[in-house]
Design an enzyme around this catalytic site. Structure first.
Site, PDB file in Angstrom:
ATOM      1  N   SER A  15      19.458  28.795  19.584  1.00 33.36           N
ATOM      2  CA  SER A  15      19.512  26.893  19.645  1.00 33.36           C
ATOM      3  C   SER A  15      20.354  26.850  19.052  1.00 33.36           C
ATOM      4  O   SER A  15      20.536  26.740  17.690  1.00 33.36           O
ATOM      5  CB  SER A  15      18.269  26.562  20.082  1.00 33.36           C
ATOM      6  OG  SER A  15      17.542  26.223  19.385  1.00 33.36           O
ATOM      7  N   LEU A  17      24.082  25.813  18.504  1.00 31.00           N
ATOM      8  CA  LEU A  17      24.540  26.002  18.408  1.00 31.00           C
ATOM      9  C   LEU A  17      25.804  25.164  18.280  1.00 31.00           C
ATOM     10  O   LEU A  17      26.673  25.993  18.263  1.00 31.00           O
ATOM     11  CB  LEU A  17      24.688  27.633  19.647  1.00 31.00           C
ATOM     12  CG  LEU A  17      24.368  28.861  19.376  1.00 31.00           C
ATOM     13  CD1 LEU A  17      25.391  29.324  20.380  1.00 31.00           C
ATOM     14  CD2 LEU A  17      24.766  29.513  17.811  1.00 31.00           C
ATOM     15  N   GLY A  18      25.340  23.980  18.672  1.00 29.07           N
ATOM     16  CA  GLY A  18      26.666  23.445  19.332  1.00 29.07           C
ATOM     17  C   GLY A  18      27.299  22.891  21.051  1.00 29.07           C
ATOM     18  O   GLY A  18      28.218  22.697  21.009  1.00 29.07           O
ATOM     19  N   LEU A  21      28.180  19.910  22.065  1.00 31.05           N
ATOM     20  CA  LEU A  21      29.544  19.360  22.242  1.00 31.05           C
ATOM     21  C   LEU A  21      30.681  20.206  21.897  1.00 31.05           C
ATOM     22  O   LEU A  21      31.968  20.028  22.127  1.00 31.05           O
ATOM     23  CB  LEU A  21      29.694  19.958  19.832  1.00 31.05           C
ATOM     24  CG  LEU A  21      29.471  18.801  18.873  1.00 31.05           C
ATOM     25  CD1 LEU A  21      29.535  19.469  17.294  1.00 31.05           C
ATOM     26  CD2 LEU A  21      30.219  17.734  18.985  1.00 31.05           C
ATOM     27  N   LYS A 226      36.100  44.061  19.475  1.00 32.35           N
ATOM     28  CA  LYS A 226      35.365  45.009  19.947  1.00 32.35           C
ATOM     29  C   LYS A 226      34.081  44.199  21.127  1.00 32.35           C
ATOM     30  O   LYS A 226      33.610  44.701  21.801  1.00 32.35           O
ATOM     31  CB  LYS A 226      34.006  45.595  18.794  1.00 32.35           C
ATOM     32  CG  LYS A 226      33.073  45.765  18.671  1.00 32.35           C
ATOM     33  CD  LYS A 226      33.193  46.307  17.031  1.00 32.35           C
ATOM     34  CE  LYS A 226      31.304  46.311  16.883  1.00 32.35           C
ATOM     35  NZ  LYS A 226      30.731  46.434  15.592  1.00 32.35           N
ATOM     36  N   GLY A 357      12.745   1.519  17.047  1.00 34.09           N
ATOM     37  CA  GLY A 357      11.893   2.564  16.612  1.00 34.09           C
ATOM     38  C   GLY A 357      10.695   1.794  17.701  1.00 34.09           C
ATOM     39  O   GLY A 357      10.958   1.092  17.940  1.00 34.09           O
ATOM     40  N   CYS A 384      17.864  -3.378  17.717  1.00 33.76           N
ATOM     41  CA  CYS A 384      16.744  -3.724  18.178  1.00 33.76           C
ATOM     42  C   CYS A 384      15.446  -3.606  17.667  1.00 33.76           C
ATOM     43  O   CYS A 384      15.055  -5.139  17.298  1.00 33.76           O
ATOM     44  CB  CYS A 384      16.422  -1.954  19.070  1.00 33.76           C
ATOM     45  SG  CYS A 384      15.460  -1.614  20.445  1.00 33.76           S
ATOM     46  N   LEU A 385      14.850  -2.211  17.082  1.00 37.78           N
ATOM     47  CA  LEU A 385      13.555  -2.699  16.208  1.00 37.78           C
ATOM     48  C   LEU A 385      14.202  -3.423  15.018  1.00 37.78           C
ATOM     49  O   LEU A 385      13.775  -4.281  14.004  1.00 37.78           O
ATOM     50  CB  LEU A 385      13.621  -1.788  15.959  1.00 37.78           C
ATOM     51  CG  LEU A 385      11.546  -1.698  14.618  1.00 37.78           C
ATOM     52  CD1 LEU A 385      10.446  -2.663  15.221  1.00 37.78           C
ATOM     53  CD2 LEU A 385      11.130  -0.635  14.279  1.00 37.78           C
ATOM     54  N   ARG A 465      10.131  -2.702  25.364  1.00 32.70           N
ATOM     55  CA  ARG A 465       9.710  -3.439  25.543  1.00 32.70           C
ATOM     56  C   ARG A 465       9.501  -5.039  25.722  1.00 32.70           C
ATOM     57  O   ARG A 465       9.749  -6.016  25.914  1.00 32.70           O
ATOM     58  CB  ARG A 465       8.118  -3.408  25.545  1.00 32.70           C
ATOM     59  CG  ARG A 465       7.826  -2.075  26.791  1.00 32.70           C
ATOM     60  CD  ARG A 465       6.316  -1.555  25.995  1.00 32.70           C
ATOM     61  NE  ARG A 465       6.549   0.358  26.178  1.00 32.70           N
ATOM     62  CZ  ARG A 465       6.465   0.932  27.164  1.00 32.70           C
ATOM     63  NH1 ARG A 465       7.112   0.153  28.525  1.00 32.70           N
ATOM     64  NH2 ARG A 465       7.291   1.841  26.948  1.00 32.70           N
ATOM     65  N   HIS A 510      21.290  -2.208  21.705  1.00 31.46           N
ATOM     66  CA  HIS A 510      21.526  -0.849  21.307  1.00 31.46           C
ATOM     67  C   HIS A 510      23.204  -1.040  21.362  1.00 31.46           C
ATOM     68  O   HIS A 510      23.380  -0.231  22.014  1.00 31.46           O
ATOM     69  CB  HIS A 510      20.840   0.326  21.874  1.00 31.46           C
ATOM     70  CG  HIS A 510      19.182   0.334  21.260  1.00 31.46           C
ATOM     71  ND1 HIS A 510      18.962   0.860  20.104  1.00 31.46           N
ATOM     72  CD2 HIS A 510      18.513   0.279  21.990  1.00 31.46           C
ATOM     73  CE1 HIS A 510      18.218   0.760  19.691  1.00 31.46           C
ATOM     74  NE2 HIS A 510      16.984   0.427  21.286  1.00 31.46           N
ATOM     75  N   GLU A 512      24.608   1.000  19.476  1.00 30.43           N
ATOM     76  CA  GLU A 512      25.785   2.392  19.181  1.00 30.43           C
ATOM     77  C   GLU A 512      26.326   3.090  20.392  1.00 30.43           C
ATOM     78  O   GLU A 512      26.387   4.548  19.744  1.00 30.43           O
ATOM     79  CB  GLU A 512      24.684   2.845  18.465  1.00 30.43           C
ATOM     80  CG  GLU A 512      22.995   3.125  18.862  1.00 30.43           C
ATOM     81  CD  GLU A 512      22.275   2.021  18.787  1.00 30.43           C
ATOM     82  OE1 GLU A 512      23.005   1.217  18.221  1.00 30.43           O
ATOM     83  OE2 GLU A 512      20.888   2.843  18.679  1.00 30.43           O
TER      84      GLU A 512
HETATM   85  N1  GLN Z   1       9.473  -0.957  19.982  1.00 26.33           N
HETATM   86  C1  GLN Z   1      10.341  -2.184  20.152  1.00 26.33           C
HETATM   87  C2  GLN Z   1       9.810  -2.466  21.797  1.00 26.33           C
HETATM   88  O1  GLN Z   1      10.111  -1.647  21.998  1.00 26.33           O
HETATM   89  C3  GLN Z   1      11.715  -2.080  19.929  1.00 26.33           C
HETATM   90  C4  GLN Z   1      12.486  -0.595  20.346  1.00 26.33           C
HETATM   91  C5  GLN Z   1      13.326   0.022  20.083  1.00 26.33           C
HETATM   92  O2  GLN Z   1      13.925  -0.723  18.604  1.00 26.33           O
HETATM   93  N2  GLN Z   1      14.080   0.668  20.559  1.00 26.33           N
HETATM   94  O3  GLN Z   1      10.332  -3.703  21.876  1.00 26.33           O
END
Ligand code: GLN
Length: 537
Positions: A15, A17-18, A21, A226, A357, A384-385, A465, A510, A512
């Site tokens: 696993s 291996l990319g 990508l 080969k 997070g 987010c967090l 949440r 998010h 990103e």
């Molecule tokens: N734990 C936080 C929430 O649930 C932030 C979630 C996150 O950073 N994706 O709101």
């Protein structure tokens, strides 16, 4: 309209291996040949989706616009191509079995015994075909997770074998990504693992037409011959994919040099002009020879694992590309800050980023990082967090709201500046129950965020949440806490920034997930720009 063609990408030997990508890079090449491409991932595990999996084991959960919680490979697909991805592009065996069992309970199988073949395989085929049918595309690239030989992957391989049989060779193509290891002590490249994994595929009736060989050393003509002979493919179907030197964005160009896209188009009878890669190559040039450099600290708790903040690291890199800068990412463990203090870990960085997070661990370290960024005027981007953290920090240390917290971490806090809104309070079930997916955000005129976006309203993806507690709006605004983005009804806080700071922005969503190498997300572009400014000051 011509029939949609399917490329099935399997992986052999090991696993990581990319494969994702490689699939994404083939997508780039085909798209730049003017084809409409969609990519999908089939994961053989039994989870319904990766939303409930630990990032330590599975890597980041990537969120699509429609709110699907998916495998991080979908992130590669979106960064490398412009194809629109939905829930249908991310399928797991868990979903398949869930559907089959549901059908059974509804009596849809008319009393037959329900079996892997044909009921499970039919459902798999239906899901794969659905992707080609939902929006018209020329090619669907189907990446099959796992490694050939895994028991759980067998029904999927059987299903795609059947598709190959039903649709024919000109409409389907099997591409096998394999490892060709270099044994250092012997000074030799070994082909046996590849032969064996191809033999494994043949055993179940799949004849790979193309072999993409991952290797750390160039593969000689002899070795190619080969592999071709023993694996039953023409010599030009042995494609070398070396480890990249500077950037994953080199992979499409590398595969183009090996004529992979030409071969694929020939096999599938797609008469299209060569891929126009001039823009992509120009971007690579900027990555290879940047004028500036900058150091960004990412303060998180899954720091040891490359994949846990995949999209965040990529988006930072994109911000660097947009600013003609190489970004050195310094991974800082939030718990180390708790033990050693922020100064020791963060002195000397040009920007601080706190990503998303869940859970208590490392929270106080992240709060200290936000405080350090605010007090020392270091550019800060919170995701987010990372926004909730910045809010808690400001409430405690600027507004004097002692012990302010999020109720996620301290249910009895006297100042719940981050809390659950009513709709979230009664949800007990896990899996797809958070605030998820793309939602509109109205930017506040005159804010830095609004200037960066250059728009009035934007659409950004969520996965959380908890929310900013509106009871504290006035109290915090008075001290220079700016509400830079709100939901269109004005109810939820989406972006915050600080007045007396060169760059302190944090979003509840998010960003990103929507950054691309040649189109850096505005917030990341602005963040790196601010970090560069700080460095040169
Ligand atoms: N734990 C936080 C929430 O649930 C932030 C979630 C996150 O950073 N994706 O709101």
């Amino acid at each position: 309209m011509a029939r949609t063609k399917y490329i099935f990408v399997t992986g052999g030997v090991v696993s990581s291996l990319g494969k994702g990508l490689t699939a994404a890079s083939l997508g780039t090449l085909l798209e730049n040949r003017g084809l409409r491409v969609s990519l999908m991932k089939f994961d053989p595990y039994l989870n319904v989706d990766p939303g409930t999996m630990n990032p330590f084991q599975h890597g980041e959960v990537y969120v699509l616009d429609d709110g699907a919680e998916t495998d991080l490979d979908l992130g590669h697909y979106e960064r490398f191509t412009d194809g629109k991805l939905t829930r249908a592009n991310s399928v797991t065996s868990g979903q398949i079995y869930q559907q089959v069992l549901e059908n059974e309970r509804q009596g849809k199988y008319l009393g037959q015994p329900v079996q892997v073949i044909p009921h499970v395989t039919d459902e798999i085929k239906r899901r794969i075909r659905q992707v080609g049918e939902q929006t018209p595309v020329d090619v669907v690239i189907v990446e099959i997770g796992g490694t050939t030989g895994d028991i759980e992957g067998l029904p999927v391989l059987e299903a795609v074998r059947q598709m190959g049989q039903e649709m024919g060779a000109g409409n389907t193509l099997f591409l096998h990504v394999t490892l060709v290891p270099y044994i250092r002590v012997a000074g030799e490249i070994k082909t046996k693992p590849t032969q064996q994994s191809v033999a494994k595929l043949r055993e179940i009736g799949i004849m790979p037409r193309v072999l993409v060989c991952r290797s750390e050393k160039p593969i000689s003509q002899d070795v190619r011959r080969k592999i071709a002979l023993y694996c039953n493919v023409p010599e030009d179907a042995v494609i070398e994919e070396l480890d990249v030197q500077t950037s994953i964005y080199e992979v499409p160009v590398m595969l183009q040099r090996e004529s992979l896209d030409e071969l694929v188009c020939r096999c599938l009878h797609l008469g299209v002009p060569p891929a126009r890669m001039t823009d992509w190559a120009a971007m690579l040039e900027r990555i290879r020879r940047p004028t500036h450099s900058v150091r960004i600290a990412v303060v998180g708790k899954y720091i040891g694992l490359q994949d846990a903040y995949k999209s965040v690291y990529e988006a930072i890199t994109h911000g660097g590309i947009a600013n003609d800068a190489r970004v050195e990412i310094v991974r800082v463990d939030a718990e180390t800050i708790e033990k050693q203090g922020a100064e020791r870990q963060l002195a000397g960085v040009d920007g601080i980023l706190v990503p998303g997070g869940f859970g208590n661990r490392g929270i106080e370290g992240k709060i200290q990082a936000a405080r350090f960024a605010r007090e020392k005027q270091v550019p800060y981007l919170g995701l987010c967090l990372g926004m909730q953290i910045a809010t808690i920090e400001f409430a405690r240390n600027v507004c004097g709201l002692k012990d302010a917290h999020s109720t996620e971490f301290e249910p009895k806090t006297p100042h719940p500046v981050i809390c659950l809104i009513e709709e979230q309070k009664n949800i007990k079930r896990l899996g797809g129950t958070m605030r998820l997916g793309g939602q509109p955000c109205k930017l506040t005129p005159g804010t830095r965020a609004q200037a960066l976006y250059g728009a009035e309203t934007v659409r950004e993806r969520h996965r959380h949440r908890y929310e900013f507690n509106n009871d504290y709006r006035e109290r915090m605004q008075r001290e220079g806490f700016v509400l830079a983005g709100l939901t269109p009804d004005g109810e939820l806080v989406e972006i915050i920034e600080l007045e007396k700071h060169p760059f302190f922005i944090a979003s509840q969503f998010h960003p990103e997930f929507q950054s691309k190498p040649h189109r850096a997300h505005p917030l990341f572009r602005g963040f790196i720009e601010a970090a560069l400014k700080r460095k040169s000051a």
